[in-house]
Motif scaffolding. Structure first.
Motif, PDB file in Angstrom:
ATOM      1  N   VAL A 287      12.389 -10.077 -19.326  1.00 37.74           N
ATOM      2  CA  VAL A 287      11.802  -8.983 -20.106  1.00 37.74           C
ATOM      3  C   VAL A 287      12.661  -7.738 -19.923  1.00 37.74           C
ATOM      4  O   VAL A 287      12.962  -7.346 -18.792  1.00 37.74           O
ATOM      5  CB  VAL A 287      10.347  -8.706 -19.669  1.00 37.74           C
ATOM      6  CG1 VAL A 287       9.763  -7.558 -20.490  1.00 37.74           C
ATOM      7  CG2 VAL A 287       9.494  -9.967 -19.815  1.00 37.74           C
ATOM      8  N   LEU A 288      13.065  -7.162 -21.052  1.00 37.24           N
ATOM      9  CA  LEU A 288      13.862  -5.941 -21.052  1.00 37.24           C
ATOM     10  C   LEU A 288      13.039  -4.784 -21.600  1.00 37.24           C
ATOM     11  O   LEU A 288      12.441  -4.887 -22.677  1.00 37.24           O
ATOM     12  CB  LEU A 288      15.109  -6.108 -21.931  1.00 37.24           C
ATOM     13  CG  LEU A 288      16.112  -7.164 -21.502  1.00 37.24           C
ATOM     14  CD1 LEU A 288      17.196  -7.319 -22.567  1.00 37.24           C
ATOM     15  CD2 LEU A 288      16.729  -6.803 -20.166  1.00 37.24           C
ATOM     16  N   ASP A 289      13.005  -3.675 -20.873  1.00 38.79           N
ATOM     17  CA  ASP A 289      12.377  -2.435 -21.318  1.00 38.79           C
ATOM     18  C   ASP A 289      13.508  -1.572 -21.875  1.00 38.79           C
ATOM     19  O   ASP A 289      14.429  -1.199 -21.143  1.00 38.79           O
ATOM     20  CB  ASP A 289      11.695  -1.758 -20.128  1.00 38.79           C
ATOM     21  CG  ASP A 289      10.889  -0.536 -20.516  1.00 38.79           C
ATOM     22  OD1 ASP A 289      10.650  -0.311 -21.722  1.00 38.79           O
ATOM     23  OD2 ASP A 289      10.490   0.201 -19.598  1.00 38.79           O
ATOM     24  N   ILE A 290      13.447  -1.279 -23.167  1.00 40.35           N
ATOM     25  CA  ILE A 290      14.557  -0.627 -23.863  1.00 40.35           C
ATOM     26  C   ILE A 290      14.141   0.765 -24.336  1.00 40.35           C
ATOM     27  O   ILE A 290      13.112   0.921 -24.994  1.00 40.35           O
ATOM     28  CB  ILE A 290      15.002  -1.478 -25.076  1.00 40.35           C
ATOM     29  CG1 ILE A 290      15.355  -2.899 -24.613  1.00 40.35           C
ATOM     30  CG2 ILE A 290      16.160  -0.815 -25.805  1.00 40.35           C
ATOM     31  CD1 ILE A 290      15.431  -3.901 -25.741  1.00 40.35           C
ATOM     32  N   HIS A 291      14.962   1.752 -24.016  1.00 39.06           N
ATOM     33  CA  HIS A 291      14.765   3.131 -24.468  1.00 39.06           C
ATOM     34  C   HIS A 291      16.064   3.591 -25.127  1.00 39.06           C
ATOM     35  O   HIS A 291      17.065   3.780 -24.444  1.00 39.06           O
ATOM     36  CB  HIS A 291      14.442   4.057 -23.292  1.00 39.06           C
ATOM     37  CG  HIS A 291      13.102   3.799 -22.682  1.00 39.06           C
ATOM     38  ND1 HIS A 291      11.972   4.469 -23.085  1.00 39.06           N
ATOM     39  CD2 HIS A 291      12.709   2.942 -21.714  1.00 39.06           C
ATOM     40  CE1 HIS A 291      10.940   4.036 -22.384  1.00 39.06           C
ATOM     41  NE2 HIS A 291      11.353   3.112 -21.538  1.00 39.06           N
ATOM     42  N   LEU A 292      16.046   3.746 -26.451  1.00 41.08           N
ATOM     43  CA  LEU A 292      17.235   4.171 -27.186  1.00 41.08           C
ATOM     44  C   LEU A 292      16.938   5.529 -27.831  1.00 41.08           C
ATOM     45  O   LEU A 292      16.058   5.656 -28.685  1.00 41.08           O
ATOM     46  CB  LEU A 292      17.602   3.128 -28.247  1.00 41.08           C
ATOM     47  CG  LEU A 292      18.926   3.306 -28.960  1.00 41.08           C
ATOM     48  CD1 LEU A 292      20.106   3.331 -27.979  1.00 41.08           C
ATOM     49  CD2 LEU A 292      19.133   2.180 -29.978  1.00 41.08           C
ATOM     50  N   LYS A 293      17.662   6.541 -27.385  1.00 43.42           N
ATOM     51  CA  LYS A 293      17.441   7.918 -27.848  1.00 43.42           C
ATOM     52  C   LYS A 293      17.775   8.060 -29.338  1.00 43.42           C
ATOM     53  O   LYS A 293      18.529   7.263 -29.879  1.00 43.42           O
ATOM     54  CB  LYS A 293      18.299   8.879 -27.025  1.00 43.42           C
ATOM     55  CG  LYS A 293      17.918   8.908 -25.553  1.00 43.42           C
ATOM     56  CD  LYS A 293      18.724   9.951 -24.807  1.00 43.42           C
ATOM     57  CE  LYS A 293      18.470   9.927 -23.331  1.00 43.42           C
ATOM     58  NZ  LYS A 293      17.123  10.064 -22.888  1.00 43.42           N
TER      59      LYS A 293
ATOM     60  N   TYR B 212      18.835  -0.386 -21.126  1.00 45.15           N
ATOM     61  CA  TYR B 212      18.130  -1.651 -20.890  1.00 45.15           C
ATOM     62  C   TYR B 212      17.790  -1.818 -19.412  1.00 45.15           C
ATOM     63  O   TYR B 212      18.680  -1.829 -18.569  1.00 45.15           O
ATOM     64  CB  TYR B 212      19.017  -2.833 -21.302  1.00 45.15           C
ATOM     65  CG  TYR B 212      19.412  -2.813 -22.748  1.00 45.15           C
ATOM     66  CD1 TYR B 212      18.648  -3.453 -23.722  1.00 45.15           C
ATOM     67  CD2 TYR B 212      20.569  -2.152 -23.163  1.00 45.15           C
ATOM     68  CE1 TYR B 212      19.015  -3.428 -25.051  1.00 45.15           C
ATOM     69  CE2 TYR B 212      20.945  -2.123 -24.503  1.00 45.15           C
ATOM     70  CZ  TYR B 212      20.161  -2.761 -25.437  1.00 45.15           C
ATOM     71  OH  TYR B 212      20.520  -2.744 -26.754  1.00 45.15           O
ATOM     72  N   LYS B 213      16.491  -1.976 -19.116  1.00 46.11           N
ATOM     73  CA  LYS B 213      16.037  -2.215 -17.745  1.00 46.11           C
ATOM     74  C   LYS B 213      15.332  -3.571 -17.700  1.00 46.11           C
ATOM     75  O   LYS B 213      14.444  -3.843 -18.519  1.00 46.11           O
ATOM     76  CB  LYS B 213      15.033  -1.147 -17.293  1.00 46.11           C
ATOM     77  CG  LYS B 213      15.549   0.267 -17.393  1.00 46.11           C
ATOM     78  CD  LYS B 213      16.386   0.637 -16.206  1.00 46.11           C
ATOM     79  CE  LYS B 213      16.736   2.110 -16.226  1.00 46.11           C
ATOM     80  NZ  LYS B 213      18.090   2.422 -16.419  1.00 46.11           N
ATOM     81  N   VAL B 214      15.711  -4.424 -16.754  1.00 46.50           N
ATOM     82  CA  VAL B 214      15.053  -5.707 -16.572  1.00 46.50           C
ATOM     83  C   VAL B 214      13.764  -5.456 -15.789  1.00 46.50           C
ATOM     84  O   VAL B 214      13.810  -4.955 -14.670  1.00 46.50           O
ATOM     85  CB  VAL B 214      15.957  -6.709 -15.817  1.00 46.50           C
ATOM     86  CG1 VAL B 214      15.219  -8.022 -15.581  1.00 46.50           C
ATOM     87  CG2 VAL B 214      17.250  -6.948 -16.587  1.00 46.50           C
ATOM     88  N   THR B 215      12.620  -5.783 -16.391  1.00 48.11           N
ATOM     89  CA  THR B 215      11.336  -5.570 -15.705  1.00 48.11           C
ATOM     90  C   THR B 215      10.750  -6.859 -15.163  1.00 48.11           C
ATOM     91  O   THR B 215       9.867  -6.816 -14.308  1.00 48.11           O
ATOM     92  CB  THR B 215      10.305  -4.898 -16.635  1.00 48.11           C
ATOM     93  OG1 THR B 215      10.053  -5.752 -17.743  1.00 48.11           O
ATOM     94  CG2 THR B 215      10.803  -3.539 -17.107  1.00 48.11           C
ATOM     95  N   SER B 216      11.216  -7.999 -15.649  1.00 51.03           N
ATOM     96  CA  SER B 216      10.766  -9.299 -15.154  1.00 51.03           C
ATOM     97  C   SER B 216      11.843 -10.318 -15.482  1.00 51.03           C
ATOM     98  O   SER B 216      12.476 -10.250 -16.536  1.00 51.03           O
ATOM     99  CB  SER B 216       9.440  -9.692 -15.825  1.00 51.03           C
ATOM    100  OG  SER B 216       8.970 -10.919 -15.305  1.00 51.03           O
TER     101      SER B 216
END
Length: 128
Positions: free
Chosen positions: A46-52, A35-39
């Protein structure tokens, strides 16, 4: 099952006020590799989520939010009480979810890329 929002109209959901989640566990602090906070402002985060593929996120909480799938995803949400629910999202699909605590597992064979827009407040304060 989460309510479906008409594709492309997820911004309307941002007008809703959300309550706090029962267990305030910040996913960006618990799993910064996912989880990365982008705003982040007084109205939304806003969370940018990348789940493998096969990846799991730890138990965490969200206020009410819109989840926008940027890739097709199949996931399992599990609650602190032990209940689980599978959900599939099409690329470009926007879904409203009420405040909740859950862990998430990617059941697919590709990375799941989601943008979560967490609603803090939609009421504009008048200047005095």
């Amino acid at each position: 099952m989460p309510k479906r929002i008409v594709h492309g109209s997820f911004l309307a959901a941002l007008l809703a006020l959300s309550g706090g989640a029962a267990i305030a566990q910040d996913p960006a602090k618990m799993a910064p590799e996912i989880y990365k906070v982008t705003s982040d402002n007084q109205y939304v985060r806003v969370l940018d989520i990348h789940l493998k593929p096969g990846g799991k996120s730890p138990m965490h909480s969200h206020p009410g939010y819109v989840a926008v799938a940027l890739t097709p995803c199949k996931v399992r949400f599990s609650t602190p009480g032990g209940k689980s629910q599978e959900a599939e999202f099409k690329s470009g699909e926007a879904t409203w979810r009420d405040s909740e605590s859950h862990s998430v597992e990617n059941l697919g064979t590709a990375e799941c890329h989601i943008m979560n827009i967490e609603v803090k407040s939609a009421t504009k304060k008048k200047k005095k």
